[in-house]
Write a protein that holds these residues in place. Structure first.
Motif, PDB file in Angstrom:
ATOM      1  N   PRO A  78       0.836  -1.203   0.000  1.00 51.85           N
ATOM      2  CA  PRO A  78       0.000   0.000   0.000  1.00 51.85           C
ATOM      3  C   PRO A  78       0.873   1.256   0.000  1.00 51.85           C
ATOM      4  O   PRO A  78       1.907   1.302   0.664  1.00 51.85           O
ATOM      5  CB  PRO A  78      -0.802  -0.104   1.291  1.00 51.85           C
ATOM      6  N   SER A  79       0.448   2.263  -0.742  1.00 50.94           N
ATOM      7  CA  SER A  79       1.232   3.492  -0.852  1.00 50.94           C
ATOM      8  C   SER A  79       1.238   4.295   0.438  1.00 50.94           C
ATOM      9  O   SER A  79       2.139   5.094   0.670  1.00 50.94           O
ATOM     10  CB  SER A  79       0.695   4.350  -1.998  1.00 50.94           C
ATOM     11  N   ALA A  80       0.219   4.099   1.256  1.00 49.58           N
ATOM     12  CA  ALA A  80       0.129   4.872   2.498  1.00 49.58           C
ATOM     13  C   ALA A  80      -0.755   4.114   3.483  1.00 49.58           C
ATOM     14  O   ALA A  80      -1.342   3.084   3.157  1.00 49.58           O
ATOM     15  CB  ALA A  80      -0.456   6.252   2.205  1.00 49.58           C
ATOM     16  N   ARG A  81      -0.820   4.671   4.673  1.00 47.31           N
ATOM     17  CA  ARG A  81      -1.732   4.179   5.708  1.00 47.31           C
ATOM     18  C   ARG A  81      -2.508   5.376   6.242  1.00 47.31           C
ATOM     19  O   ARG A  81      -1.973   6.474   6.357  1.00 47.31           O
ATOM     20  CB  ARG A  81      -0.972   3.522   6.864  1.00 47.31           C
ATOM     21  N   SER A  82      -3.765   5.133   6.555  1.00 44.59           N
ATOM     22  CA  SER A  82      -4.577   6.206   7.148  1.00 44.59           C
ATOM     23  C   SER A  82      -4.146   6.406   8.595  1.00 44.59           C
ATOM     24  O   SER A  82      -3.380   5.606   9.143  1.00 44.59           O
ATOM     25  CB  SER A  82      -6.054   5.846   7.077  1.00 44.59           C
ATOM     26  N   GLN A  83      -4.664   7.457   9.214  1.00 46.74           N
ATOM     27  CA  GLN A  83      -4.355   7.686  10.628  1.00 46.74           C
ATOM     28  C   GLN A  83      -4.813   6.513  11.476  1.00 46.74           C
ATOM     29  O   GLN A  83      -4.208   6.217  12.494  1.00 46.74           O
ATOM     30  CB  GLN A  83      -5.007   8.977  11.106  1.00 46.74           C
ATOM     31  N   GLY A  84      -5.868   5.835  11.030  1.00 52.25           N
ATOM     32  CA  GLY A  84      -6.374   4.670  11.746  1.00 52.25           C
ATOM     33  C   GLY A  84      -5.649   3.380  11.386  1.00 52.25           C
ATOM     34  O   GLY A  84      -5.996   2.314  11.874  1.00 52.25           O
ATOM     35  N   GLY A  85      -4.650   3.463  10.509  1.00 51.67           N
ATOM     36  CA  GLY A  85      -3.864   2.290  10.144  1.00 51.67           C
ATOM     37  C   GLY A  85      -4.400   1.505   8.962  1.00 51.67           C
ATOM     38  O   GLY A  85      -3.880   0.440   8.637  1.00 51.67           O
ATOM     39  N   PHE A  86      -5.439   2.025   8.289  1.00 50.16           N
ATOM     40  CA  PHE A  86      -5.989   1.325   7.124  1.00 50.16           C
ATOM     41  C   PHE A  86      -5.056   1.469   5.928  1.00 50.16           C
ATOM     42  O   PHE A  86      -4.464   2.527   5.718  1.00 50.16           O
ATOM     43  CB  PHE A  86      -7.375   1.880   6.762  1.00 50.16           C
ATOM     44  N   ARG A  87      -4.977   0.393   5.149  1.00 47.00           N
ATOM     45  CA  ARG A  87      -4.175   0.422   3.933  1.00 47.00           C
ATOM     46  C   ARG A  87      -4.792   1.411   2.946  1.00 47.00           C
ATOM     47  O   ARG A  87      -5.998   1.394   2.721  1.00 47.00           O
ATOM     48  CB  ARG A  87      -4.142  -0.959   3.282  1.00 47.00           C
ATOM     49  N   LEU A  88      -3.946   2.199   2.296  1.00 47.72           N
ATOM     50  CA  LEU A  88      -4.403   3.141   1.283  1.00 47.72           C
ATOM     51  C   LEU A  88      -3.627   2.894  -0.005  1.00 47.72           C
ATOM     52  O   LEU A  88      -2.401   2.736   0.006  1.00 47.72           O
ATOM     53  CB  LEU A  88      -4.189   4.587   1.751  1.00 47.72           C
ATOM     54  N   TYR A  89      -4.353   2.850  -1.092  1.00 46.31           N
ATOM     55  CA  TYR A  89      -3.778   2.514  -2.388  1.00 46.31           C
ATOM     56  C   TYR A  89      -3.994   3.651  -3.384  1.00 46.31           C
ATOM     57  O   TYR A  89      -4.956   4.412  -3.272  1.00 46.31           O
ATOM     58  CB  TYR A  89      -4.433   1.248  -2.933  1.00 46.31           C
ATOM     59  N   THR A  90      -3.120   3.722  -4.374  1.00 45.65           N
ATOM     60  CA  THR A  90      -3.222   4.703  -5.443  1.00 45.65           C
ATOM     61  C   THR A  90      -3.603   4.000  -6.747  1.00 45.65           C
ATOM     62  O   THR A  90      -3.662   2.759  -6.801  1.00 45.65           O
ATOM     63  CB  THR A  90      -1.882   5.420  -5.655  1.00 45.65           C
ATOM     64  N   GLU A  91      -3.801   4.789  -7.784  1.00 45.52           N
ATOM     65  CA  GLU A  91      -4.075   4.219  -9.111  1.00 45.52           C
ATOM     66  C   GLU A  91      -2.916   3.328  -9.558  1.00 45.52           C
ATOM     67  O   GLU A  91      -3.135   2.302 -10.190  1.00 45.52           O
ATOM     68  CB  GLU A  91      -4.321   5.331 -10.137  1.00 45.52           C
ATOM     69  N   ALA A  92      -1.693   3.723  -9.231  1.00 50.09           N
ATOM     70  CA  ALA A  92      -0.531   2.908  -9.599  1.00 50.09           C
ATOM     71  C   ALA A  92      -0.593   1.547  -8.902  1.00 50.09           C
ATOM     72  O   ALA A  92      -0.231   0.518  -9.502  1.00 50.09           O
ATOM     73  CB  ALA A  92       0.763   3.633  -9.248  1.00 50.09           C
ATOM     74  N   ASP A  93      -1.042   1.516  -7.659  1.00 48.18           N
ATOM     75  CA  ASP A  93      -1.186   0.247  -6.932  1.00 48.18           C
ATOM     76  C   ASP A  93      -2.253  -0.624  -7.593  1.00 48.18           C
ATOM     77  O   ASP A  93      -2.083  -1.839  -7.723  1.00 48.18           O
ATOM     78  CB  ASP A  93      -1.554   0.492  -5.466  1.00 48.18           C
ATOM     79  N   VAL A  94      -3.352   0.004  -8.013  1.00 46.57           N
ATOM     80  CA  VAL A  94      -4.417  -0.736  -8.701  1.00 46.57           C
ATOM     81  C   VAL A  94      -3.881  -1.309 -10.005  1.00 46.57           C
ATOM     82  O   VAL A  94      -4.129  -2.474 -10.336  1.00 46.57           O
ATOM     83  CB  VAL A  94      -5.650   0.166  -8.942  1.00 46.57           C
ATOM     84  N   ALA A  95      -3.124  -0.507 -10.754  1.00 51.39           N
ATOM     85  CA  ALA A  95      -2.548  -0.980 -12.023  1.00 51.39           C
ATOM     86  C   ALA A  95      -1.627  -2.170 -11.777  1.00 51.39           C
ATOM     87  O   ALA A  95      -1.633  -3.151 -12.534  1.00 51.39           O
ATOM     88  CB  ALA A  95      -1.796   0.151 -12.712  1.00 51.39           C
ATOM     89  N   ARG A  96      -0.866  -2.119 -10.710  1.00 51.63           N
ATOM     90  CA  ARG A  96       0.041  -3.224 -10.358  1.00 51.63           C
ATOM     91  C   ARG A  96      -0.756  -4.487 -10.041  1.00 51.63           C
ATOM     92  O   ARG A  96      -0.412  -5.581 -10.492  1.00 51.63           O
ATOM     93  CB  ARG A  96       0.877  -2.774  -9.161  1.00 51.63           C
ATOM     94  N   LEU A  97      -1.833  -4.338  -9.280  1.00 52.36           N
ATOM     95  CA  LEU A  97      -2.687  -5.486  -8.969  1.00 52.36           C
ATOM     96  C   LEU A  97      -3.322  -6.058 -10.235  1.00 52.36           C
ATOM     97  O   LEU A  97      -3.497  -7.277 -10.354  1.00 52.36           O
ATOM     98  CB  LEU A  97      -3.763  -5.094  -7.964  1.00 52.36           C
ATOM     99  N   MET A  98      -3.654  -5.211 -11.180  1.00 55.48           N
ATOM    100  CA  MET A  98      -4.246  -5.695 -12.431  1.00 55.48           C
ATOM    101  C   MET A  98      -3.232  -6.508 -13.233  1.00 55.48           C
ATOM    102  O   MET A  98      -3.596  -7.495 -13.879  1.00 55.48           O
ATOM    103  CB  MET A  98      -4.787  -4.526 -13.253  1.00 55.48           C
TER     104      MET A  98
END
Length: 137
Positions: free
Chosen positions: A33-53
């Motif tokens: 994940p490109s980042a984490r929220s303040q609550g610790g949730f995984r956060l993804y970008t379009e680039a991460d989605v493209a990688r998963l695809m």
């Protein structure tokens, strides 16, 4: 949360991968994940989605996690801002070409398998719907 970041549920919906699968790919280092929220949730970008695809498209063709990792490494290096020598760039492109060749070979194999499955289904259909008997001589 920034509008450019998505939580794992949205990524799962967009990629049609389960949360468990996305977490597995994170555990294996394929997608971080490109980042984490303040609550610790995984956060993804379009680039991460493209990688998963990319991973999602490789999986049904039988590529291993190591092969996925190798291809993603090559494309990451090709996409990076850092300067590559002509030799390094050509070596990376050759790796990508190798995966393209492998994918094309697997596609051909799947086409043969599909043709055989269609023939089999046609055989069963003919068995279930026999032609009416014609006049007997």
């Amino acid at each position: 949360m920034s509008s450019e970041h998505m939580q794992i549920g949205e990524v799962a919906a967009r990629t049609e991968l389960s949360l468990r699968t996305i977490r597995h790919y994170e555990d294996t280092g394929l997608v971080i994940p490109s980042a984490r929220s303040q609550g610790g949730f995984r956060l993804y970008t379009e680039a991460d989605v493209a990688r998963l695809m990319v991973i999602r498209r490789m999986k049904p063709l039988g590529f291993t996690l190591d092969q996925m990792r190798d291809l993603l490494d090559a494309t990451d290096r090709l996409d990076a801002d850092g300067e590559l020598t002509a030799e390094e760039r050509e070596a990376l492109l050759e790796r990508v070409r190798g995966y393209e060749g492998d994918a094309l070979q697997k596609i051909d194999e799947l086409r043969v398998q599909l043709a055989r499955a269609e023939d089999f289904a046609a055989t069963l259909r003919a068995r279930l719907n026999p032609a009416p008997p014609g006049p007997r001589p």
